[in-house]
Design an enzyme around this catalytic site. Sequence first.
Site, PDB file in Angstrom:
ATOM      1  N   GLY A  42       0.788  -1.224   0.000  1.00 39.80           N
ATOM      2  CA  GLY A  42       0.000   0.000   0.000  1.00 39.80           C
ATOM      3  C   GLY A  42       0.819   1.272   0.000  1.00 39.80           C
ATOM      4  N   CYS A 251     -28.326  -8.881 -14.840  1.00 43.00           N
ATOM      5  CA  CYS A 251     -27.816  -8.481 -16.161  1.00 43.00           C
ATOM      6  C   CYS A 251     -28.840  -8.863 -17.231  1.00 43.00           C
ATOM      7  CB  CYS A 251     -26.476  -9.177 -16.433  1.00 43.00           C
ATOM      8  SG  CYS A 251     -25.917  -9.073 -18.146  1.00 43.00           S
ATOM      9  N   CYS A 254     -26.995 -11.876 -19.563  1.00 39.84           N
ATOM     10  CA  CYS A 254     -26.657 -13.221 -19.066  1.00 39.84           C
ATOM     11  C   CYS A 254     -27.422 -13.590 -17.794  1.00 39.84           C
ATOM     12  CB  CYS A 254     -25.158 -13.334 -18.815  1.00 39.84           C
ATOM     13  SG  CYS A 254     -24.605 -12.453 -17.342  1.00 39.84           S
ATOM     14  N   CYS A 276     -23.589  -6.608 -17.676  1.00 38.93           N
ATOM     15  CA  CYS A 276     -22.294  -6.782 -17.020  1.00 38.93           C
ATOM     16  C   CYS A 276     -21.262  -5.828 -17.609  1.00 38.93           C
ATOM     17  CB  CYS A 276     -21.754  -8.193 -17.236  1.00 38.93           C
ATOM     18  SG  CYS A 276     -22.692  -9.494 -16.463  1.00 38.93           S
ATOM     19  N   CYS A 282     -19.524 -11.873 -18.855  1.00 40.57           N
ATOM     20  CA  CYS A 282     -20.882 -11.939 -19.399  1.00 40.57           C
ATOM     21  C   CYS A 282     -20.956 -13.000 -20.499  1.00 40.57           C
ATOM     22  CB  CYS A 282     -21.289 -10.566 -19.947  1.00 40.57           C
ATOM     23  SG  CYS A 282     -23.062 -10.374 -20.185  1.00 40.57           S
TER      24      CYS A 282
HETATM   25 ZN   LIG Z   1     -23.991 -10.345 -18.053  1.00 39.70          ZN
END
Ligand SMILES: [Zn+2]
Lengths: 297, 203
Positions: A42, A251, A254, A276, A282
């Site tokens: 970090g 979505c 999908c 997506c 997707c």
């Molecule tokens: Zn999707």
Amino acid sequence: MQSFNQIVSATEPEQDYNFGYLDEQTKRMIRRAILKGVALPGYQVAFGGREMPMPYGWGTGGIMLSASILGQDDVFKVIDQGADDTTNAVSIRQFFAKVCHLETTTETAKASVIQTRHRIPEQPLRNDQILVFQVPIPEPLRFIEPRETETKKMHSLGEYGSMQVKLYEDIVKYGYIATSYAYPVMVHGRYLMDPSPIPKFDNPKMHQSNALMLFGAGREKRIYCIPPYTDVASLDFEDHPFSIQQWQAPCSLCGSETSFLDEVLIDDQGQRMFVCSDTDYCQGQLAKNAAEEALHG
Amino acid sequence: MSIIAPGFSQPVEHSQSCFRQVLKALSEPGHIVTLDKHLGFAPLCASATQILMSLCDQHTPLYLSPRLEEIDGDATINQAQRNLTFHCNTKPSALVNADFAVVSHSEGVNMAKLKCGTDTSPESGTTLLVQSNGFDRGPEFKLTGPGIEHSRTVQLGNLSQSLVEYLINPCHTYPLGIDILLCHQQQLLAISRTTKVELIPCM
Ligand SMILES: [Zn+2]
């Protein structure tokens, strides 16, 4: 200013470029910075050196990292906001195919190194994969304290109260934490880090990730890293715990209920749908659905 | 007599592949990786030599301990130094100023004298290469911390009291510290400054 596309098309494979485009001296310097970054999860490691032979704004920081780590055996994937097919993603992929003679892919599972802008893939990464982030502004405290000397001090003392105050002002103003991208995280309980402009939806994927994550900022010449299996905590408050974005519907393509969705316009009447943002994911889900349908009729 | 030995046969590719192994080792402390692109400049072992050849240059002061000569009676540290200077342009340095230092597993090292970084630039600490006599001997240690899922048990060779002391109870407080690369023949195992090291008591 020359566009990245022009640079790619000017980069002829038969030309005798050094492997990976960067000179060995620059690569060594970046490699040393990466190793220190890994030992200081970090923490932003500054590196000097000459200017990159390409304009900023095309993910120079990510390209420098990729150029320093990639080898001929790597399989390289580039995503831009989750998509493999944007001009930017295609250009960077072609560029490395030319200067590293390596295989490229759009499939998350096949890649050994993934360079990304603004997303972490939906499919969980493996321990043998490396994720490289393009970072526009590496300093999470920049908007609170513009002076570099001061932010360095704040990091050295771990004085991050001002960031908590900024988030709390959100709560006072809106009733919730309005920051939804580049949401600050604490890494290994020590350094405050900007995860680059990924949606906060992706923040939990960084915690105890299987994959090594490298972040590169080209303009400010900063590198920071999160080794695998490292604690990454999104800042929050007891009465306002951290939460991720959620959607009302799955979505539209999908049917996934667990992925980050983008709103897209589908016609001139302003009709919209949610799909997506991770195009490879997707497509993978669509193929899986089709296979299941074929199996069960 | 000074004879310059060949470096990497494919400098660009081999530097890259060695770097990736070092990256794997340091991002997953305790995990053993193999560096097999060069036999090494004795008395430096193969992995230590390859780490230096892929990462060092005129900007990284390098210290090689004369005690390494005890490992390989015929080879001198000066020979190794000359080879590294020829191939990577490295400049010899005192231990206290070194960015990279190589010591023998059995020697006492005053760890408090090494560069450990500063509050605002903790990255300026030394990377210490320790030539071990094998990862199948010596006491067992339990490692936890970033890069380690749950915990990992390792043997690091027969290390001197001062090295063991530093691993278990470092005189520097994180983020200050020294990153340690243990090298044995072609093998490398890293202990990052983030790694918590505990001695497992003998049964
Ligand atoms: Zn999707």
